[in-house]
Design an enzyme around this catalytic site. Structure first.
Site, PDB file in Angstrom:
ATOM      1  N   ASP A 195       0.871  -1.180   0.000  1.00  0.00           N
ATOM      2  CA  ASP A 195       0.000   0.000   0.000  1.00  0.00           C
ATOM      3  C   ASP A 195       0.907   1.229   0.000  1.00  0.00           C
ATOM      4  O   ASP A 195       1.507   1.552   1.031  1.00  0.00           O
ATOM      5  CB  ASP A 195      -0.891  -0.049   1.238  1.00  0.00           C
ATOM      6  CG  ASP A 195      -1.657   1.229   1.511  1.00  0.00           C
ATOM      7  OD1 ASP A 195      -1.769   2.068   0.601  1.00  0.00           O
ATOM      8  OD2 ASP A 195      -2.135   1.394   2.655  1.00  0.00           O
ATOM      9  N   GLU A 229      -0.655  10.628   1.038  1.00  0.00           N
ATOM     10  CA  GLU A 229      -1.967   9.990   1.220  1.00  0.00           C
ATOM     11  C   GLU A 229      -2.114   9.396   2.602  1.00  0.00           C
ATOM     12  O   GLU A 229      -3.204   9.443   3.199  1.00  0.00           O
ATOM     13  CB  GLU A 229      -2.162   8.903   0.159  1.00  0.00           C
ATOM     14  CG  GLU A 229      -3.585   8.358   0.070  1.00  0.00           C
ATOM     15  CD  GLU A 229      -3.868   7.221   1.037  1.00  0.00           C
ATOM     16  OE1 GLU A 229      -5.054   6.886   1.239  1.00  0.00           O
ATOM     17  OE2 GLU A 229      -2.898   6.647   1.596  1.00  0.00           O
ATOM     18  N   GLU A 230      -1.037   8.844   3.146  1.00  0.00           N
ATOM     19  CA  GLU A 230      -1.138   8.150   4.430  1.00  0.00           C
ATOM     20  C   GLU A 230      -1.459   9.092   5.593  1.00  0.00           C
ATOM     21  O   GLU A 230      -1.866   8.642   6.658  1.00  0.00           O
ATOM     22  CB  GLU A 230       0.156   7.381   4.724  1.00  0.00           C
ATOM     23  CG  GLU A 230       0.423   6.196   3.798  1.00  0.00           C
ATOM     24  CD  GLU A 230      -0.579   5.065   3.947  1.00  0.00           C
ATOM     25  OE1 GLU A 230      -1.491   5.169   4.797  1.00  0.00           O
ATOM     26  OE2 GLU A 230      -0.458   4.075   3.207  1.00  0.00           O
ATOM     27  N   ASP A 250      -5.602   1.838  -5.119  1.00  0.00           N
ATOM     28  CA  ASP A 250      -5.082   1.608  -3.783  1.00  0.00           C
ATOM     29  C   ASP A 250      -5.410   0.173  -3.376  1.00  0.00           C
ATOM     30  O   ASP A 250      -5.972  -0.596  -4.156  1.00  0.00           O
ATOM     31  CB  ASP A 250      -5.669   2.616  -2.794  1.00  0.00           C
ATOM     32  CG  ASP A 250      -4.675   3.043  -1.729  1.00  0.00           C
ATOM     33  OD1 ASP A 250      -3.892   2.178  -1.284  1.00  0.00           O
ATOM     34  OD2 ASP A 250      -4.694   4.218  -1.326  1.00  0.00           O
ATOM     35  N   HIS A 330      -1.706  -2.618   6.173  1.00  0.00           N
ATOM     36  CA  HIS A 330      -0.977  -1.824   7.176  1.00  0.00           C
ATOM     37  C   HIS A 330      -0.274  -2.713   8.205  1.00  0.00           C
ATOM     38  O   HIS A 330       0.087  -2.255   9.289  1.00  0.00           O
ATOM     39  CB  HIS A 330      -1.887  -0.810   7.884  1.00  0.00           C
ATOM     40  CG  HIS A 330      -2.161   0.397   7.048  1.00  0.00           C
ATOM     41  ND1 HIS A 330      -2.591   1.601   7.573  1.00  0.00           N
ATOM     42  CD2 HIS A 330      -2.056   0.602   5.715  1.00  0.00           C
ATOM     43  CE1 HIS A 330      -2.740   2.490   6.597  1.00  0.00           C
ATOM     44  NE2 HIS A 330      -2.432   1.895   5.463  1.00  0.00           N
TER      45      HIS A 330
END
Length: 371
Positions: A195, A229-230, A250, A330
């Site tokens: 990711d 983005e995170e 994504d 994640h």
């Protein structure tokens, strides 16, 4: 929405996709320190002969020219990954950390890392303070989980905060987490930071196929690679006025209660910000059906992507989200090459598909002038 009989879209180059993913995973790029990944992707885009520009913040815009500019399309993925920063230099010579992005300290324990200090790079390991079973016995298993309950042990002689300062380490230094990547003969890929580096690799493979085809899309197709983005504001400043639709790329979450899979394309119908655009989402589903791309739909309740940040910044665009199914997102993530090549093909077909919503091909209406 299929190609004409005299048009041929080359197969997605799976070897190229794999090589690009491996190269990206090998470049540390926690949010806030993405220059290396940006330089790599710029090089890959320029090698295809594409126009490339950087925003002031460092995100990438690349244009694949179409027959006209109005009603342009865009695809967006992000180069930044989860990471950490030094919160404090501890009296015991260890480092206190805060996360960059939303991820559990459960998955940080035991990670090998690099402290990206201003003048040096120092390796280390994230550990709980009670790290030795020989010393603490069962207390190790009863220790709480959280970022206040881990510390970074660096691989250098450091027994005090002053030792850390002497090594050049300071509060705010970025900490890059090793990906620990494995490519399996079965097609599975296990790594941190899939990711969204897997999404970026799929986008590059789609572009390679489009460029090799020699076909001209009906409208300009922009390819955005964001760098924050995170932390929630990835695509906030990249969307241009002529763009009518934005497809984010994504990870999809494969987990109990979800319909995502590690194969094919998972098309998101909604995320925590609400439903995606009905017309654009339906178009992507129909492209999958027409081309025989394995696909499924899903809804993500605890998830957002670059599309959300674009809308929140005021972009007047239709949005959709296509994903590759990731197990343990994640955390120690796993995907399959089938999903990545499927996503890449869908993106290429989307870029070439006709504009079917007439309003999207018109210039933006300005209520101040009536234009």
């Amino acid at each position: 929405m299929t190609l004409m009989p005299d048009q041929t879209l080359p197969e997605i180059d799976a070897d190229y996709l794999r090589d690009e993913l491996a190269a990206l995973l090998d470049i540390p790029s926690p949010t806030g320190l993405t220059d290396g990944a940006v330089a790599h992707v710029c090089g890959a885009l320029q090698a295809m002969g594409l126009e490339v520009a950087l925003t002031r913040l460092g995100a990438i815009r690349a244009r694949l020219p179409g027959a006209q500019a109005e009603g342009a399309r865009a695809c967006v993925g992000h180069l930044d990954t989860l990471g950490a920063q030094v919160k404090a230099l501890k009296p015991n010579g260890r480092l206190a950390l805060v996360p960059v992005g939303h991820w559990s300290a459960r998955f940080a324990e035991g990670a090998r890392v690099t402290v990206m200090a201003e003048t040096t790079r120092i390796r280390g390991t994230i550990l709980p303070p009670l790290a030795s079973g020989h010393t603490f016995g069962d207390e190790v298993d009863r220790a709480p989980i959280g970022w206040d309950h881990v510390e970074l042990r660096i691989d250098a002689r450091a027994e005090t905060a002053a030792d850390l300062e002497a090594l050049g380490i300071a509060i705010g230094d970025h900490v890059a987490i090793d990906p620990q990547t494995e490519f399996m003969d079965s097609g599975y890929i296990v790594s941190r930071h899939l990711d969204d580096k897997a999404g970026v690799a799929a986008m590059l493979a789609a572009l390679k196929s489009l460029v090799a085809s020699g076909l001209t899309p009906p409208v300009d197709c922009w390819w955005f690679f964001t760098i924050a983005e995170e932390v929630g504001h990835g695509a906030a400043g990249v969307v241009l006025p002529d763009i009518a639709s934005l497809v984010a790329v994504d990870n999809g979450t494969t987990a109990p209660g979800q319909n995502s899979r590690e194969t094919g394309v998972t098309i998101a119908m909604a995320d925590q910000t609400g439903p995606f655009d009905y017309h654009l989402t339906r178009k992507l589903v129909q492209l999958c059906r027409a081309d025989g791309i394995d696909h499924q739909k899903d809804i993500f309740r605890h998830y957002r992507s670059d599309s959300a940040s674009a809308l929140e910044a005021g972009a007047d665009v239709r949005t959709a989200l296509v994903t590759f199914g990731v197990d343990a997102s994640h955390g120690y993530e796993r995907i399959h090459m089938d999903a990545l090549t499927s996503v890449a093909r869908l993106l290429a077909l989307y870029a070439l598909s006709p504009v079917e919503i007439a309003q999207d091909a018109l210039p933006l209406h300005d209520p101040r002038t009536g234009a």
